[in-house]
Enzyme design. Structure first.
Site, mmCIF file in Angstrom:
data_model
loop_
_atom_site.group_PDB
_atom_site.id
_atom_site.type_symbol
_atom_site.label_atom_id
_atom_site.label_comp_id
_atom_site.label_asym_id
_atom_site.label_seq_id
_atom_site.Cartn_x
_atom_site.Cartn_y
_atom_site.Cartn_z
ATOM 1 N N ASP A 48 0.879 -1.180 0.137
ATOM 2 C CA ASP A 48 0.121 0.104 0.128
ATOM 3 C C ASP A 48 1.011 1.208 0.050
ATOM 4 O O ASP A 48 1.452 1.721 0.981
ATOM 5 C CB ASP A 48 -1.028 -0.137 1.321
ATOM 6 C CG ASP A 48 -2.127 1.100 1.414
ATOM 7 O OD1 ASP A 48 -1.897 1.715 0.310
ATOM 8 O OD2 ASP A 48 -2.908 0.862 2.098
ATOM 9 N N GLY A 83 -5.208 3.491 -7.842
ATOM 10 C CA GLY A 83 -5.243 3.684 -9.266
ATOM 11 C C GLY A 83 -4.584 4.987 -9.904
ATOM 12 O O GLY A 83 -4.841 5.260 -11.110
ATOM 13 N N ASP A 141 -10.754 4.002 -1.157
ATOM 14 C CA ASP A 141 -11.308 3.352 -0.519
ATOM 15 C C ASP A 141 -12.940 3.264 -0.441
ATOM 16 O O ASP A 141 -13.402 4.109 -0.453
ATOM 17 C CB ASP A 141 -10.868 3.359 1.241
ATOM 18 C CG ASP A 141 -9.451 3.096 1.325
ATOM 19 O OD1 ASP A 141 -8.659 3.024 0.520
ATOM 20 O OD2 ASP A 141 -9.196 3.102 2.669
HETATM 21 C C1 GLA Z 1 -5.360 2.284 2.731
HETATM 22 C C2 GLA Z 1 -5.950 1.129 1.935
HETATM 23 C C3 GLA Z 1 -6.914 0.554 2.732
HETATM 24 C C4 GLA Z 1 -5.928 -0.189 4.019
HETATM 25 C C5 GLA Z 1 -5.665 0.986 4.969
HETATM 26 C C6 GLA Z 1 -4.918 0.398 5.993
HETATM 27 O O1 GLA Z 1 -6.377 3.231 3.086
HETATM 28 O O2 GLA Z 1 -6.671 1.851 0.683
HETATM 29 O O3 GLA Z 1 -7.560 -0.581 2.134
HETATM 30 O O4 GLA Z 1 -5.083 -0.887 3.845
HETATM 31 O O5 GLA Z 1 -4.876 1.923 4.045
HETATM 32 O O6 GLA Z 1 -4.461 1.535 6.814
#
Ligand code: GLA
Length: 464
Positions: A218, A260, A281
Site C-alpha cells: 500500500d 489507481g 477506499d
Molecule cells: C489504505 C488502503 C486500505 C487499508 C488502509 C490501512 O487506506 O486503501 O485498504 O489497507 O490503508 O491503513
C-alpha cells in the site's frame, strides 16, 4: 438455494503456481459430509490428503497438468478436470479471501484472524473457493512508539497482538487455506505502523519464513519518498518489492494498492502485480459501492488471468473499520448488486466483514456457486456496459464456454420494468436464459426478455 447434498466441485478449475515452490490447493466441494476426495494424474511431487481434499508438495517442472478430481459421499460422486498451470503466473482467477480492514481496521489481532479461518471451515466457505485469510494494517510496531521496530539484523518485529506469525501461518495452512499480509513501500503504513522502505528484501524473507502467500503493498507514506508524480517514480517501489519477492522460496500473490494513480491498470503487469486497486477506499454506502463499481470501464481491457483490476473489498455483513462494527448500510438489493457487479468485473473477492457474525443472508450471498463461478471463470474477461437506458445498465461478460453472463442493473430509486433486447447487447436472437442467483432456468427467449428490477437491484443471467 442451499447446495445439494450430492457432491459438487466448486471453485476455480485452473490454478497456477511456480515450479519448485511450496504448492497448496484445497479442493472446494459441497455435499453432505463425510466427503472423500481423490485426484488422478497429479504431477510428480504432489500428494493429496483424501480426507481433507488438500493437495500439497512441489512441482519441479513447468507445464500444464490436467488433474482429474473426484469427490464422493454416500449419495454419489462428482468429477472435474482441474488444470494446474505450473509456470510464472499466480492468481489465474481472481483471488477469493477475507481481509481484516473493512471490519477490524487497526483493531485486528491474531484471535480475530484465526477465528475467521475457522469460520471458513465451520460455515463451509472453503467449500465454495474462499481461500485467503489476509491481515491488513496493524500487525507491525507503531511508527511513533519508542520500542524497536526491527531486530538488530533488520528483521521486522510484530506487535503484541501477533505473538507468533509462523504459528498463525501454520494453522491457516493446516486448514488448506492461504495467509496474506500487508505493508507499504514507504517508511510507515497508512495506519502509521512500521513499513518496508529500505528493508524490502528483509521483509520478503520474513514473509517467506512465516508462510505468507499474499502481500498487499500500500503506497501511503511513499509519497514522502517519491521525487515527483512521474510514472517512473510511481512504478519504482513496486519494482523493488517485486525483485525482493522473486528472491524468496515462496509464491506470494502481489497486490498493488495505490488507489489507481497513473492508471495503474496500464502498468500493473509490468511490475508483476497480480491485482491492483483502481480506486480510493470503499465504504458501505450505495454511493460509494455503486460509484466505484459502475465506473470500472476504461480498465476492462487490462483484466486477464493473473492480472486483475481491484475495485476494493466487499462491504457486506458486519463492517466498521474497527473496533466497533455495524451491519452494512447496503440494502439486500444493493448487496446483490455489489456481488453481481464484482463477479461480472472479475474482481478479486475479499470479504470485509466479521465472519463470526455471518447471518444466513450474507452467507448465502457469498456462497452461491453459480454467481462465484462468473467471477472465477477461467477466461478472465471483465464485463463492460453494453446498454445504458435511463436508470438501467446492462453489463456483459464473455465466459470461457462461449456463453455470456449478463447483469441488468437498476440504478434508480423505483422498481422498473425493462425489455432487454438481445441484439442491442450483441447477443443471439434466440437465447436460453438462466437466473444465476436463483439457479433456475428461465427458458428460451426470442429476441428479448421482459423483466422487473427492484430499485438498486439486479437480475444476473447466464445467456446461452
Ligand atoms: C489504505 C488502503 C486500505 C487499508 C488502509 C490501512 O487506506 O486503501 O485498504 O489497507 O490503508 O491503513
Amino acid at each position: 438455494p442451499k447446495p445439494s447434498d450430492k457432491p459438487r466441485i466448486n471453485g476455480a478449475k485452473i490454478y497456477g503456481q511456480r515450479p519448485g515452490k511450496p504448492f497448496l490447493y484445497k479442493i472446494a466441494a459441497t455435499g453432505k459430509e463425510p466427503l472423500s476426495y481423490d485426484a488422478v494424474n497429479l504431477p510428480a511431487g504432489l500428494k493429496i490428503d483424501k480426507k481433507k481434499g488438500i493437495i500439497t508438495g512441489s512441482v519441479k517442472d513447468k507445464g500444464e497438468y490436467t488433474v482429474s478430481v473426484t469427490v464422493k459421499n454416500k449419495l454419489g460422486s462428482a468429477k472435474e478436470n482441474i488444470k494446474f498451470a505450473i509456470g510464472d503466473l499466480l492468481a489465474l482467477t481472481p483471488p477469493m479471501g477475507w481481509n481484516s480492514w473493512n471490519c477490524w481496521g487497526l483493531a485486528v489481532d491474531q484471535e480475530k484472524v484465526i477465528a475467521s479461518a475457522k469460520v471458513y471451515i465451520e460455515k463451509g466457505l472453503a467449500k465454495h473457493g474462499w481461500t485467503f485469510i489476509n491481515i491488513d494494517d496493524g500487525w507491525e510496531i507503531v511508527g511513533k512508539s519508542t520500542a524497536p521496530k526491527r531486530d538488530p539484523q533488520g528483521n521486522i518485529l510484530v506487535n503484541e497482538k501477533f505473538p507468533d506469525m509462523k504459528a498463525l501461518g501454520d494453522s491457516i495452512h493446516s486448514m488448506g487455506l492461504k495467509f496474506g499480509i500487508y505493508s507499504s513501500p514507504g517508511p510507515l503504513t497508512c495506519g502509521g505502523y512500521t513499513a518496508s522502505y529500505q528493508y524490502e528484501l528483509k521483509d520478503a524473507m520474513s514473509y517467506a519464513s512465516w508462510g505468507i502467500d499474499y502481500l498487499k503493498y500500500d503506497w501511503c507514506s511513499y509519497d514522502q519518498i517519491a521525487k515527483d508524480t512521474s510514472l517512473a517514480e510511481r512504478m519504482k517501489p513496486y519494482f523493488v518489492m517485486r525483485d525482493a519477492l522473486k528472491q524468496i522460496d515462496r509464491d506470494i500473490v502481489y497486490s498493488l494498492c495505490q488507489y489507481g494513480m497513473s492508471n495503474v491498470w496500464e502498468w500493473g503487469e509490468k511490475v508483476d502485480g497480480n491485482l491492483w486497486r483502481t480506486t480510493g477506499d470503499i465504504t458501505d454506502t450505495w454511493e460509494s459501492m455503486s460509484g466505484i463499481g459502475f465506473s470500472q470501464i476504461e480498465n476492462a481491457k487490462y483484466a486477464k488471468p493473473g492480472r486483475w483490476n481491484d475495485p476494493d473489498m466487499l462491504v457486506v455483513g458486519w463492517v466498521g473499520w474497527g473496533p466497533s462494527l455495524h451491519p452494512t448500510k447496503l440494502t439486500p438489493d444493493e448487496q446483490y448488486t455489489h456481488i453481481s457487479l464484482w463477479s461480472l468485473l472479475s474482481a478479486p473477492l475479499l470479504i470485509g466483514c466479521d465472519l463470526t457474525r455471518l447471518d444466513d443472508f450474507t452467507l448465502n450471498l457469498l456462497t452461491n456457486d453459480e454467481v462465484i463461478g462468473i467471477d472465477q471463470d477461467p477466461l478472465g474477461s471483465q464485463a463492460v456496459p453494453v446498454i445504458k437506458k435511463g436508470n438501467i445498465q446492462v453489463w456483459k461478460k464473455k465466459l470461457a464456454d462461449g456463453n455470456f453472463a449478463v447483469g441488468i442493473f437498476n440504478l434508480g430509486n423505483e422498481t422498473e420494468t425493462f425489455t432487454f433486447d438481445f441484439t442491442e447487447a450483441a447477443l443471439n436472437g434466440k437465447s436460453m436464459l438462466r437466473d444465476l442467483w436463483r439457479q433456475k432456468d428461465l427458458g428460451s427467449f426470442n429476441g428479448k426478455y421482459e423483466c422487473k428490477i427492484p430499485s438498486h437491484g439486479v437480475i444476473l443471467l447466464k445467456v446461452n
